[in-house]
Write an enzyme that holds these catalytic residues in place. Structure first.
Site, PDB file in Angstrom:
ATOM      1  N   HIS A  46       0.827  -1.206   0.000  1.00  0.00           N
ATOM      2  CA  HIS A  46       0.000   0.000   0.000  1.00  0.00           C
ATOM      3  C   HIS A  46       0.862   1.257   0.000  1.00  0.00           C
ATOM      4  O   HIS A  46       0.533   2.239  -0.675  1.00  0.00           O
ATOM      5  CB  HIS A  46      -0.919   0.000   1.226  1.00  0.00           C
ATOM      6  CG  HIS A  46      -1.942  -1.090   1.208  1.00  0.00           C
ATOM      7  ND1 HIS A  46      -3.291  -0.852   1.030  1.00  0.00           N
ATOM      8  CD2 HIS A  46      -1.818  -2.429   1.361  1.00  0.00           C
ATOM      9  CE1 HIS A  46      -3.948  -1.999   1.064  1.00  0.00           C
ATOM     10  NE2 HIS A  46      -3.080  -2.964   1.271  1.00  0.00           N
ATOM     11  N   ASP A  89      -5.740   5.889   1.818  1.00  0.00           N
ATOM     12  CA  ASP A  89      -5.856   4.481   1.463  1.00  0.00           C
ATOM     13  C   ASP A  89      -7.277   4.029   1.783  1.00  0.00           C
ATOM     14  O   ASP A  89      -7.870   4.442   2.790  1.00  0.00           O
ATOM     15  CB  ASP A  89      -4.853   3.668   2.277  1.00  0.00           C
ATOM     16  CG  ASP A  89      -4.724   2.229   1.811  1.00  0.00           C
ATOM     17  OD1 ASP A  89      -5.694   1.464   1.959  1.00  0.00           O
ATOM     18  OD2 ASP A  89      -3.650   1.876   1.312  1.00  0.00           O
ATOM     19  N   GLN A 104      11.701  -5.000  -8.345  1.00  0.00           N
ATOM     20  CA  GLN A 104      10.869  -5.883  -9.158  1.00  0.00           C
ATOM     21  C   GLN A 104      10.588  -5.342 -10.555  1.00  0.00           C
ATOM     22  O   GLN A 104      10.653  -6.088 -11.537  1.00  0.00           O
ATOM     23  CB  GLN A 104       9.556  -6.180  -8.425  1.00  0.00           C
ATOM     24  CG  GLN A 104       8.655  -7.143  -9.190  1.00  0.00           C
ATOM     25  CD  GLN A 104       7.630  -7.788  -8.318  1.00  0.00           C
ATOM     26  OE1 GLN A 104       7.949  -8.675  -7.537  1.00  0.00           O
ATOM     27  NE2 GLN A 104       6.392  -7.353  -8.419  1.00  0.00           N
ATOM     28  N   HIS A 163       2.477 -14.372  -6.385  1.00  0.00           N
ATOM     29  CA  HIS A 163       1.339 -14.514  -5.483  1.00  0.00           C
ATOM     30  C   HIS A 163       0.123 -13.742  -5.991  1.00  0.00           C
ATOM     31  O   HIS A 163      -0.956 -13.830  -5.411  1.00  0.00           O
ATOM     32  CB  HIS A 163       1.707 -14.003  -4.092  1.00  0.00           C
ATOM     33  CG  HIS A 163       2.012 -12.539  -4.045  1.00  0.00           C
ATOM     34  ND1 HIS A 163       2.914 -11.928  -4.894  1.00  0.00           N
ATOM     35  CD2 HIS A 163       1.532 -11.542  -3.254  1.00  0.00           C
ATOM     36  CE1 HIS A 163       2.974 -10.634  -4.614  1.00  0.00           C
ATOM     37  NE2 HIS A 163       2.147 -10.378  -3.632  1.00  0.00           N
ATOM     38  N   TRP A 168      -1.892  -7.216  -6.186  1.00  0.00           N
ATOM     39  CA  TRP A 168      -2.252  -6.336  -7.292  1.00  0.00           C
ATOM     40  C   TRP A 168      -1.052  -5.579  -7.849  1.00  0.00           C
ATOM     41  O   TRP A 168      -0.923  -5.407  -9.061  1.00  0.00           O
ATOM     42  CB  TRP A 168      -3.359  -5.366  -6.897  1.00  0.00           C
ATOM     43  CG  TRP A 168      -3.789  -4.499  -8.056  1.00  0.00           C
ATOM     44  CD1 TRP A 168      -3.778  -3.131  -8.126  1.00  0.00           C
ATOM     45  CD2 TRP A 168      -4.292  -4.954  -9.314  1.00  0.00           C
ATOM     46  NE1 TRP A 168      -4.240  -2.709  -9.353  1.00  0.00           N
ATOM     47  CE2 TRP A 168      -4.563  -3.814 -10.100  1.00  0.00           C
ATOM     48  CE3 TRP A 168      -4.543  -6.220  -9.865  1.00  0.00           C
ATOM     49  CZ2 TRP A 168      -5.057  -3.894 -11.405  1.00  0.00           C
ATOM     50  CZ3 TRP A 168      -5.031  -6.300 -11.161  1.00  0.00           C
ATOM     51  CH2 TRP A 168      -5.283  -5.144 -11.913  1.00  0.00           C
ATOM     52  N   GLU A 204       2.309  -4.763 -12.373  1.00  0.00           N
ATOM     53  CA  GLU A 204       3.674  -4.561 -12.859  1.00  0.00           C
ATOM     54  C   GLU A 204       4.016  -5.577 -13.948  1.00  0.00           C
ATOM     55  O   GLU A 204       4.673  -5.235 -14.942  1.00  0.00           O
ATOM     56  CB  GLU A 204       4.658  -4.648 -11.695  1.00  0.00           C
ATOM     57  CG  GLU A 204       4.588  -3.435 -10.778  1.00  0.00           C
ATOM     58  CD  GLU A 204       5.378  -3.610  -9.493  1.00  0.00           C
ATOM     59  OE1 GLU A 204       6.008  -4.682  -9.326  1.00  0.00           O
ATOM     60  OE2 GLU A 204       5.374  -2.679  -8.669  1.00  0.00           O
TER      61      GLU A 204
END
Length: 489
Positions: free
Chosen positions: A22, A127, A360, A375, A378, A383
């Protein structure tokens, strides 16, 4: 990504949920606003702030200088989360949610402390899982902008959780999970059909007595209290503007503004935040591998698996014959130190690299990477789509199940392991790992996935560039915030 619209007098307070999945997207979004001229107050918990600074081997002053050098007007604030230092936080999510629910007064006091050097607050970008910002925004007389860090479809399902509860779709039973025919038709918005298995895993029957179950229902009530809604996705992936409007219970604007990590990446910039020390030595190794030959394996910052399951995975990766880069966190084996199968490192040393964490997006963009075992968080899913890398989904918890299903069944950019979503205790064998990896990396199945995801990669890049849907939606948001600010002058 330089916007034509500046907003030098505007001030956005950005409040992420305290977890890397987040914090990172909200940091990226805050940077996009700062590029457009906003002053940003970025508020995290002290526990998160300390981890971020430690991972970056820096201090608050150096972080402030970095923002200034990039021409961004940032102020970083933190507050206690009320939990003891040794609390597990994301490993005990229910208790974390309860603690965050009570932070409203402390957050309001933090924001109202006298500081004449910053502009008046224009809006609070919250958030979607920080419910206490509803009261803070109301008390301060500013708009509450909810930012969803998950896909549009899951956001809509979560927003309507209490409706689903009243209709009997929650809690989700084991029989519901196994049903391939049951479809929930009461979900608004232009999204694909929703099945029980797509609902956030915390609403499953086995969690009813746990704090996390009631905490998510509580958050859902406050996710309908918004003046503006933003989603980290792009219209071309998820049903156009009509899909996002399915989030808007009260008719307020709802816009797709993602992928928010992509503009920085396209300009060669990194986000200022990571909670893990990154090993960047892998890029030299990747440079030595053939094009699209490497399987990248990573399960994000929170997921855990049993030692037995990790052994099966390791043996499957060994058997498949492909080079692989494996992100193996020190706490992934249910919080324990993992010992890989005897002789594994020696047998795979010529075609494998194991690291604890890495950048990543840069890995996924590398020409040698041909697949991603993920996994399906999101951020990771988006990405992979943005970089054009097909996926094998191995969901673990929360919204990862809907992301995996959509990637496979609707966007057709990924594969999965049969039965994992319906049976969380299922052991994926080394033979299954080997078989699915081979399907992804070679043959007609892999080629079709690459063709499909290449189209989405192009669409995501266009979306965040000038004239693209997400770029223009973000400009619309800035313009709307300017109108609100002007109305108060």
């Amino acid at each position: 990504m330089c916007g034509e619209i500046t907003a030098a007098s505007l001030h956005a307070v950005v409040v992420p949920f305290p977890a890397q999945g987040h914090v990172n997207p909200l940091m990226n979004f805050a940077e996009l606003l700062a590029i457009r001229g906003f002053f940003i107050t970025f508020v995290t918990t002290e526990w998160i702030d300390q981890r971020l600074l430690k991972a970056a081997s820096t201090d608050g002053a150096a972080r402030d200088r970095e923002a200034k050098e990039r021409g961004l007007k940032f102020r970083f604030l933190s507050l206690p989360d009320g939990l003891p230092p040794d609390h597990g936080r994301t490993s005990e999510l229910g208790e974390l949610y309860l603690a965050l629910r009570n932070l409203g007064p402390a957050l309001e006091n933090l924001l109202t402390a006298a500081d004449t050097s910053v502009p008046p607050i224009t809006c609070i970008v919250s958030d979607s899982f920080i419910s206490c910002t509803a009261e803070v925004a109301q008390n301060l007389g500013v708009p509450r902008v909810i930012f969803w860090t998950c896909c549009t479809a899951n956001s809509i399902v979560q927003t309507n959780a209490n409706v689903l509860l009243s209709q009997g779709h929650i809690p989700v039973t084991d029989d519901d999970l196994k049903s391939k025919d049951k479809v929930i038709t009461s979900i608004p918005g232009k999204i694909p059909p929703i099945r029980p298995i797509d609902i956030v895993s915390f609403y499953r029957e086995k969690h009813v007595s746990e704090t996390i179950y009631s905490a998510f229902l509580y958050e859902a009530r406050y996710q309908n209290i918004a003046d503006y809604l933003l989603v980290n996705t792009f219209e071309e992936l998820e049903g156009g503007k009509e899909a996002q409007m399915g989030l808007s219970i009260n008719g307020c604007p709802a816009l797709a503004v993602g992928p928010v990590s992509l503009p920085n990446f396209l300009q060669g910039e990194n986000s200022m935040f990571s909670m893990w020390e990154e090993d960047n030595n892998c890029f030299q190794w990747l440079d030595s591998q053939p094009k699209q030959s490497v399987l990248y394996v990573s399960f994000g910052s929170i997921a855990v698996k049993s030692e037995r399951q990790l052994h099966e995975l390791a043996l499957g990766l060994e058997a498949c014959g492909y080079p692989f880069l494996w992100v193996l966190r020190s706490d992934i084996a249910e919080g324990k130190s993992l010992e890989l199968p005897e002789g594994f490192n020696e047998r795979t040393k010529d075609r494998a690299l194991v690291v604890t964490w890495t950048k990543q997006l840069q890995v996924l963009s590398h020409p040698s990477v041909g697949g991603f075992l993920t996994h399906n968080g999101w951020n990771s899913t988006l990405e992979a789509i943005s970089m054009g890398v097909p996926m094998i989904g191995w969901p673990n918890v929360s919204d990862q199940f809907i992301n995996c299903r959509f990637a496979k069944d609707f966007w057709k950019v990924g594969l999965d392991f049969e039965g994992v979503g319906a049976d969380e205790s299922k052991l994926v064998t080394k033979e299954e790992v080997e078989s699915v990896v081979k399907d992804l990396m070679e043959g007609s199945v892999g080629k079709e996935l690459r063709r499909n995801i290449a189209r989405f990669k192009e669409a995501s890049t266009k979306a965040v560039m000038p004239g693209g849907t997400s770029f223009e939606n973000l400009n619309t948001f800035v313009q709307d915030m300017q109108k609100i600010a002007k109305s108060k002058v």
